[in-house]
Design a protein around this motif. Structure first.
Motif, PDB file in Angstrom:
ATOM      1  N   THR A 121      25.788  43.888  21.324  1.00  0.00           N
ATOM      2  CA  THR A 121      26.117  45.249  21.775  1.00  0.00           C
ATOM      3  C   THR A 121      25.540  45.563  23.149  1.00  0.00           C
ATOM      4  OG1 THR A 121      26.265  46.002  19.486  1.00  0.00           O
ATOM      5  CG2 THR A 121      25.972  47.695  21.183  1.00  0.00           C
ATOM      6  N   PRO A 122      24.245  45.247  23.422  1.00  0.00           N
ATOM      7  CA  PRO A 122      23.733  45.494  24.776  1.00  0.00           C
ATOM      8  C   PRO A 122      24.471  44.687  25.844  1.00  0.00           C
ATOM      9  CG  PRO A 122      21.909  45.149  23.243  1.00  0.00           C
ATOM     10  CD  PRO A 122      23.161  44.795  22.516  1.00  0.00           C
ATOM     11  N   MET A 123      24.843  43.444  25.511  1.00  0.00           N
ATOM     12  CA  MET A 123      25.596  42.639  26.473  1.00  0.00           C
ATOM     13  C   MET A 123      26.955  43.254  26.759  1.00  0.00           C
ATOM     14  SD  MET A 123      24.838  38.732  25.238  1.00  0.00           S
ATOM     15  CE  MET A 123      23.182  38.029  25.223  1.00  0.00           C
ATOM     16  N   ARG A 124      27.621  43.742  25.693  1.00  0.00           N
ATOM     17  CA  ARG A 124      28.923  44.394  25.897  1.00  0.00           C
ATOM     18  C   ARG A 124      28.779  45.609  26.799  1.00  0.00           C
ATOM     19  NH1 ARG A 124      33.315  44.457  21.104  1.00  0.00           N
ATOM     20  NH2 ARG A 124      32.938  42.396  20.198  1.00  0.00           N
ATOM     21  N   HIS A 125      27.717  46.378  26.574  1.00  0.00           N
ATOM     22  CA  HIS A 125      27.467  47.553  27.414  1.00  0.00           C
ATOM     23  C   HIS A 125      27.394  47.149  28.882  1.00  0.00           C
ATOM     24  CE1 HIS A 125      27.183  51.297  25.400  1.00  0.00           C
ATOM     25  NE2 HIS A 125      26.258  50.910  24.521  1.00  0.00           N
ATOM     26  N   LEU A 126      26.600  46.110  29.162  1.00  0.00           N
ATOM     27  CA  LEU A 126      26.432  45.648  30.533  1.00  0.00           C
ATOM     28  C   LEU A 126      27.743  45.116  31.105  1.00  0.00           C
ATOM     29  CD1 LEU A 126      24.518  45.031  32.893  1.00  0.00           C
ATOM     30  CD2 LEU A 126      24.006  42.844  31.816  1.00  0.00           C
ATOM     31  N   LEU A 127      28.470  44.347  30.318  1.00  0.00           N
ATOM     32  CA  LEU A 127      29.741  43.777  30.781  1.00  0.00           C
ATOM     33  C   LEU A 127      30.774  44.868  31.034  1.00  0.00           C
ATOM     34  CD1 LEU A 127      29.815  40.717  28.362  1.00  0.00           C
ATOM     35  CD2 LEU A 127      29.575  40.603  30.848  1.00  0.00           C
ATOM     36  N   HIS A 128      30.802  45.879  30.171  1.00  0.00           N
ATOM     37  CA  HIS A 128      31.715  47.008  30.378  1.00  0.00           C
ATOM     38  C   HIS A 128      31.417  47.713  31.708  1.00  0.00           C
ATOM     39  CE1 HIS A 128      33.747  46.515  26.690  1.00  0.00           C
ATOM     40  NE2 HIS A 128      32.870  47.101  25.894  1.00  0.00           N
ATOM     41  N   LYS A 129      30.121  47.878  31.997  1.00  0.00           N
ATOM     42  CA  LYS A 129      29.743  48.562  33.232  1.00  0.00           C
ATOM     43  C   LYS A 129      30.139  47.776  34.468  1.00  0.00           C
ATOM     44  CE  LYS A 129      25.971  51.189  31.165  1.00  0.00           C
ATOM     45  NZ  LYS A 129      24.515  51.309  30.985  1.00  0.00           N
ATOM     46  N   HIS A 130      30.335  46.472  34.304  1.00  0.00           N
ATOM     47  CA  HIS A 130      30.780  45.645  35.426  1.00  0.00           C
ATOM     48  C   HIS A 130      32.293  45.467  35.433  1.00  0.00           C
ATOM     49  CE1 HIS A 130      27.104  44.157  37.453  1.00  0.00           C
ATOM     50  NE2 HIS A 130      26.548  44.540  36.331  1.00  0.00           N
ATOM     51  N   GLY A 131      33.006  46.270  34.658  1.00  0.00           N
ATOM     52  CA  GLY A 131      34.464  46.289  34.725  1.00  0.00           C
ATOM     53  C   GLY A 131      35.174  45.337  33.795  1.00  0.00           C
ATOM     54  N   LEU A 132      34.475  44.757  32.824  1.00  0.00           N
ATOM     55  CA  LEU A 132      35.102  43.824  31.888  1.00  0.00           C
ATOM     56  C   LEU A 132      35.622  44.584  30.682  1.00  0.00           C
ATOM     57  CD1 LEU A 132      32.591  40.923  32.288  1.00  0.00           C
ATOM     58  CD2 LEU A 132      35.049  40.652  32.474  1.00  0.00           C
ATOM     59  N   HIS A 133      36.905  44.898  30.690  1.00  0.00           N
ATOM     60  CA  HIS A 133      37.566  45.620  29.618  1.00  0.00           C
ATOM     61  C   HIS A 133      38.862  44.886  29.276  1.00  0.00           C
ATOM     62  CE1 HIS A 133      34.871  49.068  30.298  1.00  0.00           C
ATOM     63  NE2 HIS A 133      35.121  48.917  31.586  1.00  0.00           N
ATOM     64  N   ALA A 134      39.403  45.195  28.106  1.00  0.00           N
ATOM     65  CA  ALA A 134      40.737  44.707  27.761  1.00  0.00           C
ATOM     66  C   ALA A 134      41.751  45.375  28.704  1.00  0.00           C
ATOM     67  CB  ALA A 134      41.055  45.032  26.308  1.00  0.00           C
ATOM     68  N   PRO A 135      42.807  44.668  29.102  1.00  0.00           N
ATOM     69  CA  PRO A 135      43.181  43.310  28.698  1.00  0.00           C
ATOM     70  C   PRO A 135      42.606  42.207  29.568  1.00  0.00           C
ATOM     71  CG  PRO A 135      44.942  44.259  29.987  1.00  0.00           C
ATOM     72  CD  PRO A 135      43.860  45.312  29.925  1.00  0.00           C
ATOM     73  N   GLN A 136      41.752  42.555  30.568  1.00  0.00           N
ATOM     74  CA  GLN A 136      41.204  41.512  31.433  1.00  0.00           C
ATOM     75  C   GLN A 136      40.410  40.497  30.624  1.00  0.00           C
ATOM     76  OE1 GLN A 136      38.772  42.989  34.630  1.00  0.00           O
ATOM     77  NE2 GLN A 136      38.292  40.968  35.436  1.00  0.00           N
ATOM     78  N   VAL A 137      39.674  40.957  29.623  1.00  0.00           N
ATOM     79  CA  VAL A 137      38.921  40.069  28.742  1.00  0.00           C
ATOM     80  C   VAL A 137      38.913  40.687  27.350  1.00  0.00           C
ATOM     81  CG1 VAL A 137      36.681  41.131  29.246  1.00  0.00           C
ATOM     82  CG2 VAL A 137      36.763  38.780  28.474  1.00  0.00           C
ATOM     83  N   ARG A 138      38.994  39.829  26.328  1.00  0.00           N
ATOM     84  CA  ARG A 138      38.992  40.290  24.942  1.00  0.00           C
ATOM     85  C   ARG A 138      37.731  39.784  24.259  1.00  0.00           C
ATOM     86  NH1 ARG A 138      44.034  39.224  26.701  1.00  0.00           N
ATOM     87  NH2 ARG A 138      45.741  40.620  26.122  1.00  0.00           N
ATOM     88  N   PHE A 139      37.084  40.661  23.500  1.00  0.00           N
ATOM     89  CA  PHE A 139      35.806  40.340  22.861  1.00  0.00           C
ATOM     90  C   PHE A 139      36.030  39.962  21.394  1.00  0.00           C
ATOM     91  CE2 PHE A 139      34.648  42.927  26.475  1.00  0.00           C
ATOM     92  CZ  PHE A 139      33.459  42.365  26.928  1.00  0.00           C
ATOM     93  N   TYR A 140      35.352  38.893  20.948  1.00  0.00           N
ATOM     94  CA  TYR A 140      35.396  38.470  19.543  1.00  0.00           C
ATOM     95  C   TYR A 140      33.977  38.117  19.095  1.00  0.00           C
ATOM     96  CZ  TYR A 140      40.461  38.322  19.801  1.00  0.00           C
ATOM     97  OH  TYR A 140      41.783  38.671  19.946  1.00  0.00           O
TER      98      TYR A 140
END
Length: 574
Positions: free
Chosen positions: A530-549
């Motif tokens: 969850t903390p990693m997702r938070h950081l990645l989201h803040k750097h612009g990593l969202h669907a559909p550019q990247v999908r999280f599993y």
């Protein structure tokens, strides 16, 4: 069966990319493409080189000497196919301070010494360590430089008249400019605003047109036609010579060398960082790989040559290098031709340069400073974590209010301490994941391997990252990601065994996913906490550019499903 890795020799590491391109086969079509790209970049570099030189406290022709001589050597000897060398806006602060302290002769000597230092760093293969600078430090000093460049251009932009010399430090400079506001020149402001408007309009509606050159030409014509009382290159500098000077060594004495050595070290540090950042940008746009140490050797030779002809500091320039790639360059010949075209421009059009208003050149640098300020990245890092925000702000504030080199060094030290703090928290929470995994005997269980079928599936590439994914490892991971073979339809990046992920790592993944999307490929990210997702989201990593599993099996299932449903249009884009 694993083959022993070939250990690259000296010639493998330091052969110029020009030789590599010629060995691959260089025909007439490549020469035509490089000629067009070289001419395009030269048109951009012509006004920019003069503007940077003037802002640096030297005559405009020294900027042209730098682009012609330094730019030629950067392309001819460099480790990047597309690097364009010349004077850079990032150096304005350091060059101006050096000129004020040691004069132009001291600046030339510092450039000469910087060339020797860059040669030594390259040949000692120390260029790799420059890649370890944390991302918040890079954004902090780049944004700080942008602020300083912007304030340095306010005097000419507004046509102000100061009592005495313009102060160097930020606060005294603003105070002096504020006191001089009653001397504001409406014609100078009008010329500057016209130049900015032309650049912005062309960038919006005709992005492939040379906006800087058109803005300078149009404002020069307006100022001449209406006899506007604005300061020009001719009124301040007396014009530009129509020939290159004869090369000569700078004055060498022990006392002078010791005096300018701190400036030379600053030139070396910033030049190495700027040139390798520019080479990385060219790699991300072209899919090629540069050789960092060969690039530093070329930068060193370029600075030596530039100083012999009276030029200033040379480095790789991000904007001009990107323009070179976009213009369709095939190799280093485009950079060499860019230098040749600039020489022709100087020989033919030097008398016309006397009529160029200084407020128009100031307007160009204001636009450059605005583009340099990494506003989106600054905001993302400021929101990402307290540690990254601290490193970013300390670097930014030290660059603006103290010193560029001090800001980089303190920011790097804080970034290293932040990493150690994060590692200590990881170890404190979970003692079962050591930083360095111990060796295991052959019969020990080694975890669940990836399915063997993946090894023959060319459409799906799985890349597992384990351990601490921080700024020190980001360069290696970025290299590995870029070197993954083929053109797969799906990349699966498994970070389930990553203990620490910082903002530099997040920026690395974001850059790779953007490149993959441009190729028409999907990117799945597995195991992000969850903390990693938070950081990645803040750097612009969202669907559909990247999908999280959460797990690899779910990502593989989605990837195979995506293969069956991928449209022909998507395949054709790849």
């Amino acid at each position: 069966m694993l083959a022993r890795a070939h250990e690259p020799g000296f010639l493998d590491l330091f052969t110029p990319k020009l030789v590599t391109v010629l060995r691959e086969g260089y025909g007439l079509s490549s020469l035509k493409a490089d000629a067009v790209a070289g001419l395009t970049v030269a048109i951009v570099a012509l006004p920019l080189s003069m503007a940077i030189a003037i802002a640096s406290g030297v005559a405009p022709e020294r900027g042209l000497y730098t682009s012609i001589i330094g730019g030629f050597f950067v392309s001819a000897l460099g480790g990047s196919r597309f690097q364009i060398g010349g004077p850079a806006g990032a150096f304005i602060v350091l060059v101006l301070a050096t000129v004020q302290m040691h004069g132009v002769d001291g600046l030339i000597l510092a450039t000469f010494l910087s060339g020797l230092l860059l040669l030594a760093i390259g040949f000692l293969r120390l260029g790799t360590f420059i890649k370890y600078i944390p991302y918040p430090v890079t954004v902090g000093f780049t944004s700080g430089i942008a602020v300083i460049i912007l304030t340095s251009q306010l005097k000419d932009f507004l046509g102000l008249t100061l009592e005495g010399q313009e102060p160097g430090p930020f606060i005294p400079k603003l105070q002096a400019l504020g006191a001089a506001l009653p001397t504001l020149s409406p014609p100078a402001v009008g010329i500057a605003l016209l130049a900015v408007a032309v650049i912005l309009v062309l960038r919006r509606y005709r992005p492939h047109w040379p906006g800087f050159l058109i803005a300078v030409a149009l404002t020069t014509l307006v100022a001449w036609a209406f006899s506007l009382p604005v300061e020009t290159i001719g009124t301040r500098f007396g014009g530009i010579p129509q020939a290159l000077p004869m090369p000569h060594l700078p004055e060498l004495s022990l006392a002078k060398v010791v005096a300018v050595l701190p400036a030379a070290l600053s030139f070396t540090l910033l030049g190495g960082i700027e040139s390798l950042l520019s080479a990385v940008v060219a790699d991300s746009m072209s899919g090629r790989r540069h050789r960092s140490n060969a690039e530093l050797v070329a930068q060193g030779a370029a600075n030596l040559a530039s100083s012999l002809f009276g030029g200033i500091c040379v480095t790789g320039t991000i904007a001009r290098t990107a323009a070179n790639v976009r213009a369709g360059a095939r190799g280093p010949v485009s950079g060499m031709l860019h230098a040749a075209f600039l020489l022709v421009f100087m020989l033919v059009a030097a008398p016309l340069a006397s009529f160029i208003p200084l407020s128009a050149l100031a307007a160009i640098l204001v636009v450059v400073a605005w583009n340099m300020a990494e506003k989106h990245q600054f905001a993302s890092l400021f929101r990402s974590s307290r540690g990254d925000a601290l490193v970013l702000l300390v670097t930014f504030l030290l660059v603006v209010f103290r010193d560029l080199t001090e800001g980089i060094l303190v920011g790097f030290a804080l970034g290293a301490l932040l990493f150690l703090h994060r590692m200590s928290k990881v170890i404190e929470v979970d003692h079962a994941h050591p930083i360095a995994a111990a060796d295991r005997p052959d019969d020990a269980p080694d975890g669940e391997p990836y399915p063997a079928a993946l090894r023959t599936d060319e459409d799906i590439v799985v890349y597992r990252i384990s351990g601490a994914f921080f700024f020190g490892a980001a360069a290696s991971v970025a290299t590995a990601l870029d070197r993954m073979g083929g053109q797969p339809k799906t990349y699966i990046i498994d970070i389930s065994e990553v203990d620490v992920l910082d903002s530099t790592a997040a920026a690395t993944i974001e850059g790779f996913s953007r490149k993959a999307a441009w190729q028409g490929a999907r990117v799945y990210l597995v195991g992000a906490t969850t903390p990693m997702r938070h950081l990645l989201h803040k750097h612009g990593l969202h669907a559909p550019q990247v999908r999280f599993y959460r797990g690899l099996e779910a990502a593989l299932k989605a990837a195979r499903k995506g293969k069956r449903t991928q449209s022909p249009a998507t395949s054709s884009r790849r």
